[in-house]
Design a protein around this motif. Structure first.
Motif, PDB file in Angstrom:
ATOM      1  N   GLN A  21      59.699  74.693  55.351  1.00 55.49           N
ATOM      2  CA  GLN A  21      59.249  74.055  54.115  1.00 55.49           C
ATOM      3  C   GLN A  21      58.107  73.081  54.382  1.00 55.49           C
ATOM      4  N   LEU A  22      58.171  72.406  55.545  1.00 62.19           N
ATOM      5  CA  LEU A  22      57.195  71.351  55.848  1.00 62.19           C
ATOM      6  C   LEU A  22      55.988  71.857  56.599  1.00 62.19           C
ATOM      7  N   MET A  23      56.066  73.104  57.117  1.00 65.14           N
ATOM      8  CA  MET A  23      55.012  73.575  57.996  1.00 65.14           C
ATOM      9  C   MET A  23      53.657  73.565  57.292  1.00 65.14           C
ATOM     10  N   PRO A  24      52.663  72.928  57.903  1.00 72.36           N
ATOM     11  CA  PRO A  24      51.344  72.951  57.284  1.00 72.36           C
ATOM     12  C   PRO A  24      50.770  74.356  57.304  1.00 72.36           C
ATOM     13  N   LEU A  25      50.212  74.798  56.174  1.00 71.71           N
ATOM     14  CA  LEU A  25      49.651  76.139  56.064  1.00 71.71           C
ATOM     15  C   LEU A  25      48.217  76.030  55.583  1.00 71.71           C
ATOM     16  N   PRO A  26      47.417  77.093  55.797  1.00 74.22           N
ATOM     17  CA  PRO A  26      46.081  77.090  55.192  1.00 74.22           C
ATOM     18  C   PRO A  26      46.203  76.962  53.678  1.00 74.22           C
ATOM     19  N   ALA A  27      45.202  76.343  53.055  1.00 76.78           N
ATOM     20  CA  ALA A  27      45.288  76.049  51.620  1.00 76.78           C
ATOM     21  C   ALA A  27      45.508  77.303  50.783  1.00 76.78           C
TER      22      ALA A  27
ATOM     23  N   ILE B  56      60.992  65.735  62.467  1.00 73.61           N
ATOM     24  CA  ILE B  56      60.933  67.004  61.723  1.00 73.61           C
ATOM     25  C   ILE B  56      59.492  67.342  61.389  1.00 73.61           C
ATOM     26  N   TYR B  57      58.717  66.321  60.997  1.00 68.32           N
ATOM     27  CA  TYR B  57      57.299  66.559  60.720  1.00 68.32           C
ATOM     28  C   TYR B  57      56.598  67.085  61.956  1.00 68.32           C
ATOM     29  N   ARG B  58      56.894  66.437  63.090  1.00 67.95           N
ATOM     30  CA  ARG B  58      56.259  66.850  64.351  1.00 67.95           C
ATOM     31  C   ARG B  58      56.596  68.300  64.646  1.00 67.95           C
ATOM     32  N   LEU B  59      57.893  68.635  64.467  1.00 68.17           N
ATOM     33  CA  LEU B  59      58.365  69.986  64.734  1.00 68.17           C
ATOM     34  C   LEU B  59      57.661  70.981  63.827  1.00 68.17           C
ATOM     35  N   ALA B  60      57.519  70.613  62.550  1.00 69.19           N
ATOM     36  CA  ALA B  60      56.907  71.520  61.586  1.00 69.19           C
ATOM     37  C   ALA B  60      55.429  71.713  61.878  1.00 69.19           C
ATOM     38  N   ALA B  61      54.794  70.673  62.438  1.00 68.12           N
ATOM     39  CA  ALA B  61      53.361  70.778  62.712  1.00 68.12           C
ATOM     40  C   ALA B  61      53.100  71.524  64.011  1.00 68.12           C
ATOM     41  N   ALA B  62      54.139  71.703  64.835  1.00 66.50           N
ATOM     42  CA  ALA B  62      53.947  72.294  66.164  1.00 66.50           C
ATOM     43  C   ALA B  62      53.327  73.692  66.135  1.00 66.50           C
ATOM     44  N   PRO B  63      53.817  74.631  65.256  1.00 65.03           N
ATOM     45  CA  PRO B  63      53.247  75.984  65.310  1.00 65.03           C
ATOM     46  C   PRO B  63      51.743  76.021  65.081  1.00 65.03           C
ATOM     47  N   SER B  64      51.245  75.227  64.120  1.00 64.26           N
ATOM     48  CA  SER B  64      49.810  75.293  63.846  1.00 64.26           C
ATOM     49  C   SER B  64      49.023  74.698  65.004  1.00 64.26           C
ATOM     50  N   GLU B  65      49.589  73.679  65.664  1.00 60.82           N
ATOM     51  CA  GLU B  65      48.904  73.115  66.824  1.00 60.82           C
ATOM     52  C   GLU B  65      48.882  74.125  67.966  1.00 60.82           C
ATOM     53  N   LEU B  66      50.008  74.824  68.106  1.00 58.45           N
ATOM     54  CA  LEU B  66      50.119  75.844  69.147  1.00 58.45           C
ATOM     55  C   LEU B  66      49.073  76.933  68.911  1.00 58.45           C
ATOM     56  N   ALA B  67      48.923  77.332  67.648  1.00 60.88           N
ATOM     57  CA  ALA B  67      47.960  78.374  67.316  1.00 60.88           C
ATOM     58  C   ALA B  67      46.548  77.917  67.666  1.00 60.88           C
ATOM     59  N   ARG B  68      46.266  76.646  67.392  1.00 55.65           N
ATOM     60  CA  ARG B  68      44.932  76.122  67.686  1.00 55.65           C
ATOM     61  C   ARG B  68      44.678  76.159  69.196  1.00 55.65           C
ATOM     62  N   ASP B  69      45.700  75.688  69.957  1.00 58.24           N
ATOM     63  CA  ASP B  69      45.548  75.688  71.416  1.00 58.24           C
ATOM     64  C   ASP B  69      45.372  77.112  71.938  1.00 58.24           C
ATOM     65  N   ALA B  70      46.155  78.047  71.365  1.00 57.77           N
ATOM     66  CA  ALA B  70      46.106  79.428  71.826  1.00 57.77           C
ATOM     67  C   ALA B  70      44.728  80.012  71.578  1.00 57.77           C
ATOM     68  N   ARG B  71      44.117  79.664  70.451  1.00 57.10           N
ATOM     69  CA  ARG B  71      42.808  80.213  70.132  1.00 57.10           C
ATOM     70  C   ARG B  71      41.787  79.767  71.189  1.00 57.10           C
ATOM     71  N   VAL B  72      41.905  78.499  71.620  1.00 60.70           N
ATOM     72  CA  VAL B  72      41.001  77.999  72.656  1.00 60.70           C
ATOM     73  C   VAL B  72      41.275  78.708  73.977  1.00 60.70           C
ATOM     74  N   ALA B  73      42.575  78.858  74.307  1.00 62.47           N
ATOM     75  CA  ALA B  73      42.934  79.412  75.607  1.00 62.47           C
ATOM     76  C   ALA B  73      42.552  80.886  75.716  1.00 62.47           C
TER      77      ALA B  73
END
Lengths: 162, 325
Positions: A21-27, B56-73
């Motif tokens: 629910q909280l995961m940031p997604l593209p707009a 929980i916020y940190r956990l939820a933000a982790a996948p998008s950060e991971l994706a960003r790192d993966a794109r660089v790697a």
């Protein structure tokens, strides 16, 4: 042992739904974010209603409000109404074929959206855009997969014990 | 198996008792909502709970950060080479620009010292990374930064990006904080139109690309292209930060006032790194009397004497005091 595993699955599903629910997604994708918490709760209410009393729905709603940062009590109210309807019609929902069940879930999510809209209309907020109505559709499309996934996990737990 | 428990449940719900429970919960929910809309104690409760919710916020933000790192790697060699060439060209350009800015800044400093109008605005800022963004249909327009009270962040500090004013800090947790953007419906900034000096207020309307300027007198001189800067009134934002550019001017629904739309200068939807201003604006009220005003004595000596500059304010003030006994 089985009960322990089931409890973990139950808890894990709810925590995962909070994270999703909280995961940031593209707009672009944001309006299509399904109401994961409701979907997971509907599954458990249909399969094991004694695990999900009305009070738990209310408590989870409060937690979701605290986490999500909207009006406190709003999701609690929405989940309570949802939970009540599902528990009422549980016996029928349970034996629906998948496509009928999916439509029922769509109706539930749509009803939830209308409650959401009413709460904000009473509070004096302006009407939302059209993309406000995309989320129930996304939720409907996500339902069969979620149902199959959770059913499969539960079946595996059972098989592992016997 | 879970079947035995199900068999005892009647086919059509439990009837009155469950309905009663639903009503009780709904009443509680409605009471909470009203209290939350009105009150402030629930805000505090939420701030306290925020500390536990942060992971929980940190956990939820982790996948998008991971994706960003993966794109660089995983970027391949050709792309990296291209990127490198592009970046070194941009660096050259940026350095040239920087030189010019330095020269201008030096000149500016000299002129300001000469005029001794104001102390130069020494900004102390802190760089912050945006860690979470969520703009739902009813959600407040906020972003979350990776600085918190451990880094000395306080509620009310203005936040800017490279182009203009972004918002202000409204919630502080130990390791993160929440910024209310100027585009939020509940946010307003006192501004000045740079060309004419007209003071007005810019309100957010919930969309990221538009700001509203309601209630401008019809006779006011305002037209598309006018730049808006903070006026420094109200004591929250320091003066002269760019806020936006007027896009269109029209009448409001009553026809009594003009209403304008503006485009924000700050990239509200794209900033990844922002600056938190440490220097808060002047407190409300008149500033302390300046000691020296006007050109230095060495320069002023040959021309007219300076005294007239200090005398005019006195006659202006006196009638006003007599006017309200």
């Amino acid at each position: 042992m089985r009960v322990r595993g089931l409890n973990w699955l139950f808890l894990g599903g709810i925590v995962a739904s909070f994270v999703l629910q909280l995961m940031p997604l593209p707009a672009v994708l944001l309006p299509f974010k399904p109401y994961w918490l409701a979907l997971v709760l509907i599954y458990w209410m249909i399969e094991l209603p004694e695990k999900v009393p009305l009070g738990l729905c209310f408590a989870l709603g409060i937690v979701a409000d605290l986490v999500g940062g909207e009006v406190l009590g709003e999701q609690a109210m929405r989940l309570c109404i949802l939970c009540f309807i599902v528990l009422r019609f549980r016996s029928r929902l349970r034996f629906f074929p998948m496509w009928q069940q999916t439509l029922a879930v769509f109706a539930l999510l749509l009803n939830d959206r209308i409650v959401y809209l009413m709460v904000h209309a009473i509070a004096g907020d302006p009407p939302p855009d059209l993309d406000f109505w995309f989320a129930p559709v996304a939720g409907m499309l996500a339902w069969p997969w979620l149902f199959l996934l959770l059913d499969d996990l539960r079946a595996r737990l059972r098989a592992g014990d016997t | 198996m879970a079947i035995p428990a199900n068999n005892t449940a009647p086919l059509f719900g439990e009837g009155a008792s469950s309905t009663l429970r639903l009503v009780v919960y709904l009443v509680i929910a409605v009471a909470l909502m009203i209290a939350d809309r009105r009150g402030d104690w629930l805000e505090r409760f939420r701030a306290a709970a925020g500390t536990f919710i942060e992971p929980i916020y940190r956990l939820a933000a982790a996948p998008s950060e991971l994706a960003r790192d993966a794109r660089v790697a995983l970027a391949d060699r050709r792309v990296l080479t291209e990127q490198n060439a592009e970046l070194s060209r941009q660096l050259l350009l940026a350095q040239t620009r920087l030189r010019r800015v330095e020269a201008v800044q030096e000149q500016n400093q000299r002129l300001q010292e000469l005029l001794s109008v104001q102390k130069t605005l020494g900004l102390s800022v802190q760089l912050a990374k945006v860690i979470d963004v969520d703009f739902g249909p009813y959600r407040r327009n906020t972003i979350m930064l990776d600085l918190g009270s451990d880094n000395g962040i306080k509620i009310g500090q203005p936040v800017i990006d490279a182009r203009g004013l972004l918002g202000q800090i409204v919630e502080v947790r130990p390791r993160s904080c929440t910024v209310l953007l100027i585009s939020d419906k509940s946010h307003a900034v006192p501004v000045r139109i740079e060309r004419t000096g007209l003071r007005t207020i810019v309100r957010g309307n919930g969309t990221l690309d538009t700001l509203d300027l309601p209630n401008i007198p019809i006779s006011a001189d305002i037209k598309p292209g006018d730049k808006l800067v903070t006026s420094g009134l109200g004591g929250r934002f320091p003066a002269d930060f760019p806020v936006g550019v007027v896009r269109s001017v029209g009448n409001d629904s009553t026809g009594m006032f003009a209403a304008a739309k503006a485009t924000p200068d700050a990239t509200l939807d794209r900033s990844a790194e922002v600056l938190v201003l440490h220097e808060l604006a002047n407190p409300v009220g008149p500033p302390a009397q300046a000691e020296e005003f006007g050109p230095p004595a060495a320069l002023a000596g040959s021309d007219e004497p300076a005294p007239p500059a200090t005398t005019p304010p006195a006659p202006v003030e006196d009638p006003a005091k007599q006017g309200e006994p």
